[in-house]
Structure formats: C-alpha cells, structure tokens
Design a protein around this motif. Structure first.
Motif, PDB file in Angstrom:
ATOM      1  N   TYR A  19       0.843  -1.204   0.000  1.00 55.81           N
ATOM      2  CA  TYR A  19       0.000   0.000   0.000  1.00 55.81           C
ATOM      3  C   TYR A  19       0.879   1.257   0.000  1.00 55.81           C
TER       4      TYR A  19
ATOM      5  N   TRP B 137       2.427   1.717  -3.375  1.00 55.96           N
ATOM      6  CA  TRP B 137       1.443   2.233  -4.319  1.00 55.96           C
ATOM      7  C   TRP B 137       1.251   3.743  -4.132  1.00 55.96           C
TER       8      TRP B 137
ATOM      9  N   ARG C 225       1.553   7.366   4.766  1.00 52.16           N
ATOM     10  CA  ARG C 225       2.375   6.149   4.858  1.00 52.16           C
ATOM     11  C   ARG C 225       2.758   5.861   6.301  1.00 52.16           C
TER      12      ARG C 225
END
Length: 122
Positions: free
Chosen positions: A47, A50, A77
């Motif tokens: 994730y 990405w 993040r």
C-alpha cells in the motif's frame, strides 16, 4: 515516462508474487504467526509503495506542467505503518511483531532488487 511505468509494473508484480508466496507459507507451514505478521507488514508495505509511486508520478506531471504539488504522502504512509504495528500489538496471538516490521521493509527491498536487476540488464 514509459520507463517509469514499466518500473512500476515490475515492482507491483514482484510484490504480488511475494504476497502469494506468503499466503502459501501461512497456509501450508506450521509458522502461522510469523507468516501472518509478514503478510500484514507486506500488505501495508505494498500500500505504501502504491501511494509513493502515485505521488511521484503526480510530482513528475506537475513538474512538466510547471505546477506545484502537495507532498509525497508521508503522513499517510506513516499512519499505515502505525496502524499495522498497533494491530500486531493488539492481536499478538495472530501476528509476530518482528515479522510485521520485516514485512514493512519488503517494498524497499523489492525497489532495491529491481534497481540492481535493471542496471545489470542495461
């Protein structure tokens, strides 16, 4: 820009292969806690990869158009990492915290390996 898109596709492909390998490890080995920890960390790492790739692409587009951008998604993040560590600490019966931390580093390892392989090919 085509080279960057190819790099993104390669990195995502290797992360998906790694995730499939970890799922098989969780399903067929007696080390369930370790593989679930690695799986949780790697999912969050994927994730984060990405998000980082999307933000870098947006930054490149903004530079070409001579516009400004917001940032690289650092807060999002860090929040995802904090959430994964909280989940691992809350459900210690299911997740190994060390494995989660190792899993969080997998995208950086994939980026490094992809860089080295692409440089040796050229």
């Amino acid at each position: 820009m085509k080279q960057y898109e190819n790099m993104i596709a390669r990195q995502r492909m290797w992360m998906l292969y790694l995730l499939a390998l970890l799922i098989l490890g969780a399903g067929f080995t007696p080390y369930l806690r370790i593989f679930l920890g690695l799986l949780l960390g790697t999912v969050i790492s994927f994730y984060n990869l990405w998000i980082l790739q999307k933000k870098i692409y947006d930054l490149g587009e903004a530079v070409v158009k001579k516009q400004t951008t917001r940032g690289l998604g650092t807060v999002a993040r860090f929040a995802a990492v904090a959430l994964s560590v909280i989940l691992a600490l809350r459900f210690e019966d299911y997740f190994n915290i060390i494995a989660v931390i190792i899993g969080l580093m997998t995208s950086y390892i994939v980026i490094l390996i992809d860089f080295m392989v692409s440089r040796f090919k050229d």
